[in-house]
Design an enzyme around this catalytic site. Structure first.
Site, PDB file in Angstrom:
ATOM      1  N   ASN A 171       1.233  -1.233   0.011  1.00  0.00           N
ATOM      2  CA  ASN A 171      -0.224  -0.055   0.004  1.00  0.00           C
ATOM      3  C   ASN A 171       1.008   0.975  -0.287  1.00  0.00           C
ATOM      4  OD1 ASN A 171      -1.378   2.180   0.555  1.00  0.00           O
ATOM      5  ND2 ASN A 171      -2.876   0.652   2.223  1.00  0.00           N
ATOM      6  N   ARG A 222      -2.252  -2.175  -3.875  1.00  0.00           N
ATOM      7  CA  ARG A 222      -3.538  -0.655  -3.428  1.00  0.00           C
ATOM      8  C   ARG A 222      -3.573   0.427  -4.511  1.00  0.00           C
ATOM      9  NH1 ARG A 222      -4.919   3.016   0.993  1.00  0.00           N
ATOM     10  NH2 ARG A 222      -7.013   3.196   0.443  1.00  0.00           N
ATOM     11  N   HIS A 232     -13.241   3.030  -0.831  1.00  0.00           N
ATOM     12  CA  HIS A 232     -12.816   1.880   0.103  1.00  0.00           C
ATOM     13  C   HIS A 232     -13.391   0.500  -0.218  1.00  0.00           C
ATOM     14  CE1 HIS A 232     -12.638   4.950   4.169  1.00  0.00           C
ATOM     15  NE2 HIS A 232     -11.482   4.684   3.549  1.00  0.00           N
ATOM     16  N   ARG A 257     -11.012  15.533   6.645  1.00  0.00           N
ATOM     17  CA  ARG A 257     -11.917  15.818   5.705  1.00  0.00           C
ATOM     18  C   ARG A 257     -12.629  16.784   6.039  1.00  0.00           C
ATOM     19  NH1 ARG A 257     -10.271  10.568   2.126  1.00  0.00           N
ATOM     20  NH2 ARG A 257      -8.512   9.575   3.595  1.00  0.00           N
ATOM     21  N   GLU A 314      -7.959  -4.226   5.188  1.00  0.00           N
ATOM     22  CA  GLU A 314      -7.395  -4.182   3.769  1.00  0.00           C
ATOM     23  C   GLU A 314      -7.003  -5.412   3.057  1.00  0.00           C
ATOM     24  OE1 GLU A 314      -9.348  -0.264   2.408  1.00  0.00           O
ATOM     25  OE2 GLU A 314      -8.484  -0.441   5.105  1.00  0.00           O
TER      26      GLU A 314
END
Ligand code: AMP
Length: 586
Positions: A7, A63, A152, A213, A359
């Protein structure tokens, strides 16, 4: 199979070596502040791979944040895939270049090893248009690829499957809302295994309140900020200085914010309230989008760990059937050994589940799936078979006559092909010999009415219905149709449906067939093996892979729900007689 999952983010590289078979992590580490290191990502990757030299690695899973419109599934990386990921850079200017740097370095260091890209956006790629589009000028949106993509996806897909396993129900029969609440946060409406809406949009900035965010804003706010602060400062403000951090003034970690709130910190309280309120709003919205839900999933650092945040979000949702058991909620601890905990009261109609996401493991699984597929290109995957009971499709005029002027079909349940549904409405078919009552109407309305029956039904009605593809009703058999508000004598419209396979273009590519081809499908391993000939292939990006046969055909092969068949032979479109009897994939 030992899979290295990389990742490669803009500032850090996280990696894990996973034994896919057991799900065990062999090595797990990360390198921070990569951009500040000499040689950047490439050099950091070199030293990571150097450190792993003693380990056997079978494949690498990367990823990749943005797959744009191109990728609706994970993919084996080659130079054309690299170019396509590069083309998505404008959509994810921070993430995709870092992902690409990781891929390039790994390909250089591990030549000959299969490398797979797993996209955050892929799970949402088939969202319906109404969930995908922004209400702006259509041409402009198309030209600029301005649409909602969602992120996601790897996590939403994984926790949905874990929830289904826990509930011991097939994912394709469940309506789930997945709330991935972490530093980044998004909600996803998962209807029968497919993402039908999600809160992040063209970028991961839309939707829920996040660590730094803002999530949803009136676009007017963005305009005002851009005018006053400039574009770059607005970008920085909304992406890095908003959300929990901006509201609380305490940073982005909810643990600190919850402690401060307990001591009366105003900003911390505001941050918690707004976070919970926004998540609750999305749960309500997605329950409405799917017309009901079976379970709500909490995952991510906050979803898995914050007892009070789950409590706040789920409060007053009794009307949806959600009821939290406070003790279960307080004691919920998920792990890889115990990935799902149900925190609902025993009598709750809808389950509230805390689910551990992983993940990296999901990326490892995807990598293995894609690699396995690529080394067995000639082995076709099984085709799910759906058995269609007699049914009909109505046009507006017939609908008006049978159910009243302006009447609308009401959804009874969704069916497998996206956008189609079995309606609550039924009609009666009256033939010269006998009648068949309660024939289900499928929605939405079509341009031409069509009534699909089996050969057995023909005999009962005393009619002679031709075998036709869907929509080919011209010159078909007449039938009298009775509805609650009137009776219609159709001069044509009665058919015996031709068996066919719905395929997405990706499936067609896999099977090496095209729209209009006729193929044979074999049923093996059942009590009465059978090969169906003259099966029509229908390809559209609106379809999911499924063969449709009627009840007579299913009875002949003694098929029941959940059956599957294998494509055996292909004949080229329009030339059935000169059938090219070549095995698939050769
Ligand atoms: P993620 O991005 O999924 O790793 O989530 C990280 C975030 O989860 C952290 O920034 C915290 O805000 C939150 N978090 C982790 N553990 C807890 C906890 N025990 N209570 C509240 N929030 C937590």
């Amino acid at each position: 199979m030992k899979i290295l999952v990389i990742n490669c983010g803009s500032s850090s590289i996280k990696y894990q070596l996973i034994d896919q078979g057991s799900g065990m992590t062999i090595v797990k580490d990360s390198v921070e502040r990569v951009a500040e290191l000499e040689g950047g990502h490439a050099q950091a990757l070199r030293s990571i791979l150097g450190g792993l030299a003693a380990h056997e690695i079978s494949a690498v899973g990367h990823r990749v944040v943005h797959g744009g419109e191109k990728f609706s599934d994970s993919v084996l990386i080659d130079s054309s895939v690299l170019a396509a990921i590069e083309a998505c850079v404008p959509l994810a200017p921070l993430h995709n270049p870092a992902n690409l740097a990781g891929i390039r370095a790994a390909r250089e260091m591990l030549p000959g090893l299969a490398q797979v890209a797993v996209f955050d956006t892929a799970f949402h790629a088939r969202m319906p248009r109404r969930a995908r589009a922004y209400a702006i000028d259509r041409e402009l949106a198309e030209k600029g690829s301005i649409r909602r993509y969602g992120f996601h996806g790897t996590s939403h897909a994984m926790v949905a499957q874990r929830a289904a396993d826990f509930l011991q129900q097939p994912l394709k029969e469940l309506r789930l809302i997945s709330c991935h609440l972490g530093n980044g946060a998004s909600a996803c409406a998962i209807e029968y295994g497919h993402s039908v809406d999600t809160s992040m949009g063209m970028t991961p900035l839309e939707g829920l309140v996040m660590g730094t965010r803002s999530g949803d804003l009136d676009p007017g706010v963005v305009l005002k900020l851009c005018r006053e602060l400039g574009v770059d400062a607005t970008d920085e403000l909304l992406n890095r200085k908003s959300g929990l951090a901006g509201l609380s003034g305490l940073g982005n970690d909810l643990r600190d914010i919850e402690s401060a709130a307990a001591q009366g910190h105003e900003g911390a309280r505001a941050a918690i309230n707004l976070f919970a309120h926004r998540a609750k709003k999305y749960i309500g919205a997605y329950a409405a989008v799917m017309g009901g839900i079976d379970a709500v999933i909490f995952t991510g650092g906050i979803g898995q760990n914050s007892v009070s945040m789950r409590q706040r979000i789920l409060q007053h949702l009794d009307f949806l059937g959600l009821r939290v058991d406070d003790d279960l909620n307080r004691d919920a601890r998920v792990s890889e050994e115990l990935p799902v905990v149900d925190i609902s009261t025993r009598t709750a109609r809808v389950r509230a589940l805390v689910v551990a996401t992983n993940e990296e493991l999901q990326i490892a699984r995807e990598t293995e799936r894609i690699v396995a597929k690529s080394v067995r290109p000639s082995e076709p995957s099984p085709i799910p078979i759906a058995i269609s009971a007699r049914h009909c499709h109505l046009d507006r005029a017939t609908m008006d006559q049978l159910f009243g002027v302006g009447s609308e079909l009401e959804v009874y349940k969704e069916i497998s092909q996206p956008g189609q549904f079995a309606s609550k409405q039924k009609v009666n078919l009256i033939g010269p010999r006998d009648r068949i009552d309660e024939v289900r109407v499928l929605g939405p309305l079509r341009n031409k009415s069509q009534f699909e029956i089996s050969r057995t039904d023909e005999y009962k009605l005393g009619v002679d219905a031709p075998i036709r593809g869907s929509g080919q009703v011209e010159g078909s058999a007449p039938i009298t149709v009775e509805g609650p508000k009137g009776t219609v004598h159709m001069v044509e419209g009665l058919i015996c449906a031709r068996r066919h396979i719905h395929m997405h273009p990706d499936d067609a590519k896999n099977f090496a067939v095209k729209d209009g081809d006729e193929v044979e499908v074999g049923i093996k391993g059942g009590p009465r093996d059978l090969t169906f000939g003259d099966v029509l292939v229908r390809v559209s990006d609106k379809y999911v892979l499924e063969m449709h046969i009627d009840t007579d055909e299913a009875n002949a092969a003694e098929l029941s729900r959940g059956a599957a068949g294998d494509l055996v032979y292909v004949a080229p479109a329009g030339d059935v007689q000169a059938a090219l009897r070549a095995p698939i994939g050769k």
